[in-house]
Design an enzyme around this catalytic site. Structure first.
Site, PDB file in Angstrom:
ATOM      1  N   GLY A  41       0.592  -1.299   0.246  1.00 41.45           N
ATOM      2  CA  GLY A  41      -0.399   0.266   0.024  1.00 41.45           C
ATOM      3  C   GLY A  41       0.760   0.993   0.168  1.00 41.45           C
TER       4      GLY A  41
ATOM      5  N   ASP B  97       9.982  -6.500  -3.866  1.00 42.69           N
ATOM      6  CA  ASP B  97       9.258  -7.082  -3.333  1.00 42.69           C
ATOM      7  C   ASP B  97       8.804  -8.878  -3.258  1.00 42.69           C
ATOM      8  OD1 ASP B  97       6.400  -7.823  -2.214  1.00 42.69           O
ATOM      9  OD2 ASP B  97       6.013  -5.395  -2.024  1.00 42.69           O
TER      10      ASP B  97
ATOM     11  N   GLY C 106       7.550  -6.499   4.368  1.00 40.58           N
ATOM     12  CA  GLY C 106       7.087  -7.278   5.731  1.00 40.58           C
ATOM     13  C   GLY C 106       6.098  -7.607   5.725  1.00 40.58           C
TER      14      GLY C 106
ATOM     15  N   ASN D  57       3.047   2.383  15.752  1.00 38.63           N
ATOM     16  CA  ASN D  57       2.405   2.438  16.539  1.00 38.63           C
ATOM     17  C   ASN D  57       2.283   1.114  17.197  1.00 38.63           C
ATOM     18  OD1 ASN D  57      -0.564   1.661  16.446  1.00 38.63           O
ATOM     19  ND2 ASN D  57      -0.028   2.219  14.795  1.00 38.63           N
ATOM     20  N   HIS D  58       2.004  -0.039  16.888  1.00 38.10           N
ATOM     21  CA  HIS D  58       2.201  -1.257  17.655  1.00 38.10           C
ATOM     22  C   HIS D  58       3.172  -1.810  19.464  1.00 38.10           C
ATOM     23  CE1 HIS D  58      -1.468  -2.151  15.683  1.00 38.10           C
ATOM     24  NE2 HIS D  58      -1.512  -1.464  14.886  1.00 38.10           N
TER      25      HIS D  58
ATOM     26  N   TYR E 126       3.535  -9.192  15.599  1.00 37.20           N
ATOM     27  CA  TYR E 126       3.969  -8.171  15.264  1.00 37.20           C
ATOM     28  C   TYR E 126       4.935  -6.604  15.252  1.00 37.20           C
ATOM     29  CZ  TYR E 126       2.482  -3.311  11.850  1.00 37.20           C
ATOM     30  OH  TYR E 126       3.206  -2.385  11.190  1.00 37.20           O
TER      31      TYR E 126
ATOM     32  N   SER F 206      -1.775   5.315   7.925  1.00 43.01           N
ATOM     33  CA  SER F 206      -0.957   6.277   6.627  1.00 43.01           C
ATOM     34  C   SER F 206      -2.169   5.302   5.669  1.00 43.01           C
ATOM     35  CB  SER F 206       0.398   6.063   6.767  1.00 43.01           C
ATOM     36  OG  SER F 206       0.911   7.121   5.702  1.00 43.01           O
TER      37      SER F 206
HETATM   38  P1  NAI Z   1       1.529  -3.663   2.668  1.00 41.49           P
HETATM   39  O1  NAI Z   1       1.550  -4.929   3.565  1.00 41.49           O
HETATM   40  O2  NAI Z   1       0.850  -3.575   2.184  1.00 41.49           O
HETATM   41  O3  NAI Z   1       3.407  -3.903   2.214  1.00 41.49           O
HETATM   42  C1  NAI Z   1       3.714  -4.619   3.185  1.00 41.49           C
HETATM   43  C2  NAI Z   1       5.038  -5.152   1.597  1.00 41.49           C
HETATM   44  O4  NAI Z   1       6.089  -6.287   2.370  1.00 41.49           O
HETATM   45  C3  NAI Z   1       3.717  -6.688   0.439  1.00 41.49           C
HETATM   46  O5  NAI Z   1       4.160  -5.758  -0.863  1.00 41.49           O
HETATM   47  C4  NAI Z   1       4.198  -7.218   0.665  1.00 41.49           C
HETATM   48  O6  NAI Z   1       4.121  -8.196  -0.355  1.00 41.49           O
HETATM   49  C5  NAI Z   1       6.214  -6.812   1.314  1.00 41.49           C
HETATM   50  N1  NAI Z   1       6.268  -8.266   1.660  1.00 41.49           N
HETATM   51  C6  NAI Z   1       5.917  -9.435   2.583  1.00 41.49           C
HETATM   52  N2  NAI Z   1       6.234 -10.040   3.064  1.00 41.49           N
HETATM   53  C7  NAI Z   1       7.978 -10.085   2.819  1.00 41.49           C
HETATM   54  C8  NAI Z   1       9.087 -10.717   2.361  1.00 41.49           C
HETATM   55  N3  NAI Z   1       9.707 -11.787   2.772  1.00 41.49           N
HETATM   56  N4  NAI Z   1       9.709 -10.456   1.445  1.00 41.49           N
HETATM   57  C9  NAI Z   1       9.675  -9.378   0.513  1.00 41.49           C
HETATM   58  N5  NAI Z   1       8.672  -8.388   0.373  1.00 41.49           N
HETATM   59  C10 NAI Z   1       7.786  -9.140   1.565  1.00 41.49           C
HETATM   60  O7  NAI Z   1       1.786  -2.577   3.520  1.00 41.49           O
HETATM   61  P2  NAI Z   1       1.928  -1.569   4.365  1.00 41.49           P
HETATM   62  O8  NAI Z   1       0.865  -0.849   4.514  1.00 41.49           O
HETATM   63  O9  NAI Z   1       2.692  -0.777   2.702  1.00 41.49           O
HETATM   64  O10 NAI Z   1       2.741  -0.730   5.587  1.00 41.49           O
HETATM   65  C11 NAI Z   1       4.832  -0.859   4.774  1.00 41.49           C
HETATM   66  C12 NAI Z   1       5.493  -0.228   6.100  1.00 41.49           C
HETATM   67  O11 NAI Z   1       5.052   0.056   6.742  1.00 41.49           O
HETATM   68  C13 NAI Z   1       5.256  -1.902   6.565  1.00 41.49           C
HETATM   69  O12 NAI Z   1       6.552  -2.578   7.074  1.00 41.49           O
HETATM   70  C14 NAI Z   1       4.290  -1.815   7.867  1.00 41.49           C
HETATM   71  O13 NAI Z   1       4.177  -2.532   8.945  1.00 41.49           O
HETATM   72  C15 NAI Z   1       4.542  -0.805   8.079  1.00 41.49           C
HETATM   73  N6  NAI Z   1       3.567   0.777   8.726  1.00 41.49           N
HETATM   74  C16 NAI Z   1       2.494   0.895   7.731  1.00 41.49           C
HETATM   75  C17 NAI Z   1       1.555   1.510   8.342  1.00 41.49           C
HETATM   76  C18 NAI Z   1       0.097   1.622   7.837  1.00 41.49           C
HETATM   77  O14 NAI Z   1      -0.750   2.762   8.667  1.00 41.49           O
HETATM   78  N7  NAI Z   1       0.356   2.028   6.648  1.00 41.49           N
HETATM   79  C19 NAI Z   1       1.352   1.913   9.886  1.00 41.49           C
HETATM   80  C20 NAI Z   1       2.942   1.490  10.850  1.00 41.49           C
HETATM   81  C21 NAI Z   1       3.450   0.454   9.864  1.00 41.49           C
HETATM   82  C1  15L Z   2      -0.436  -1.300  11.170  1.00 40.50           C
HETATM   83  O1  15L Z   2       0.938  -0.862  12.038  1.00 40.50           O
HETATM   84  C2  15L Z   2      -0.564  -1.789  10.011  1.00 40.50           C
HETATM   85  O2  15L Z   2       0.673  -1.957   9.231  1.00 40.50           O
HETATM   86  C3  15L Z   2      -1.293  -0.421   9.156  1.00 40.50           C
HETATM   87  O3  15L Z   2      -2.615  -1.549   8.157  1.00 40.50           O
HETATM   88  C4  15L Z   2      -2.626  -0.861  10.292  1.00 40.50           C
HETATM   89  O4  15L Z   2      -3.101  -0.883  10.912  1.00 40.50           O
HETATM   90  C5  15L Z   2      -1.896   0.934  10.945  1.00 40.50           C
HETATM   91  O5  15L Z   2      -0.365   0.302  11.871  1.00 40.50           O
HETATM   92  C6  15L Z   2      -3.248   0.941  12.368  1.00 40.50           C
HETATM   93  O6  15L Z   2      -2.716   1.043  13.730  1.00 40.50           O
HETATM   94  O7  15L Z   2      -4.048   1.498  11.723  1.00 40.50           O
END
Ligand code: NAI
Ligand code: 15L
Length: 266
Positions: A14, A34, A74, A113-114, A137, A167
């Protein structure tokens, strides 16, 4: 561009999809990676390198030639420990080991934030509070922050760990009125995190200038970052949703529903 080659992990996710566009101008080459499909390179400025973050050799090759990393890859939600172990825990180790071996000096780590999810929403936290992860997580992100500190103390690799709130294009519920981080504010924060000199290991919260904040983010001001957006613009829409019961974890804990997920597999 200020960098020669910038690595973006999690580029199919995302936030990765958004940042693939927005970070392109920061480096001569943006290397996107990815485990999920990324499509073709979008021009001469891009390299597409599929990689499983739990594969140490593959991650080592992935970082060769990069001068900085934005590490988003991740598992991004609560899942059984074994899944988190591979992608997030082994993954972050593989990233820092490869950074050490290839002389990469700056990492921006998508923490969450987790890592503090078990604090109640009535509490105001700065980046120095004891962490209270709300699941496997959150524990993996907490480990990632410790890994970043260790690789700075031992090897001088600098990291900004951003404890991202929520986000998304807009806040999706009442909790996110406090935790929302706009894509514009996220992009600006990542840029400051890449280019501010001498950050050591800095921990900051990633939230927009929301009215009801839970986080004292003075550490982020040191990066020269001030959020510009606010969840207030979406208040009427969010408050049109059915009320949340006061006993619902979404109304009690900063980590919301993550605090009540699991156990898995019993
Ligand atoms: P997302 O789940 O959409 O993207 C994570 C990406 O990592 C995915 O495309 C997935 O295929 C890839 N991935 C998973 N396992 C993998 C592996 N073993 N090897 C290589 N790639 C792998 O998550 P999002 O929302 O884009 O978040 C991005 C980062 O920001 C993550 O680390 C998430 O934990 C962190 N985050 C996001 C938040 C949000 O509100 N979107 C809030 C807090 C943290
Ligand atoms: C996260 O860490 C997750 O990656 C995201 O998908 C949301 O759940 C976000 O926290 C949240 O706390 O809203």
């Amino acid at each position: 561009p200020r960098l020669q080659r910038l690595l973006l992990t999690g580029a199919a996710g995302g936030l990765g999809k958004v940042l693939r566009e927005r970070l392109a101008g920061l480096a001569q080459v943006l290397r996107v990676s990815d485990i999920a499909a990324l499509g073709e390179a979008r021009g001469a400025h891009e390299e597409v390198v599929p990689c499983d973050l739990s594969d140490k050799q593959a991650v080592d090759a992935l970082l060769a030639g990069c001068d900085a990393i934005v590490h988003l890859g991740g598992v991004s939600v609560e899942r059984p420990f074994e899944e988190i172990l591979e992608a997030n825990i082994k993954g972050i180790f593989n990233v820092y080991e490869a950074a050490r071996r290839h002389g990469v000096k700056r990492v921006v780590f998508a923490s969450s934030n987790h890592v503090i999810g078990f604090y109640e929403q009535t509490e105001k936290l700065d980046a120095n509070v004891l962490r209270r992860p709300d699941g496997y997580y959150g524990l993996s992100k907490s480990f990632g922050e410790d890994m970043a500190q260790f690789y700075f103390d031992r090897y001088g690799i600098e990291t900004v760990s951003i404890r991202i709130g929520s986000s998304f294009p807009e806040p999706l519920n009442r909790r996110m009125m406090s935790t929302w981080l706009s894509y514009d504010d996220l992009t600006a924060l990542i840029e400051k995190s890449l280019f501010t000199p001498q950050v050591g290991h800095a921990v900051v919260y990633g939230a927009s200038a929301n009215k009801d904040v839970w986080w004292d983010n003075h550490a982020a001001a040191k990066l020269g970052w001030t959020p510009k957006d606010s969840s207030e613009a979406f208040r009427a829409k969010v408050e049109a949703q059915p009320p949340v019961a006061p006993t619902d974890p979404n109304a009690i804990y900063q980590g919301g529903a993550f605090t009540a997920q699991g156990p898995f597999g019993d």
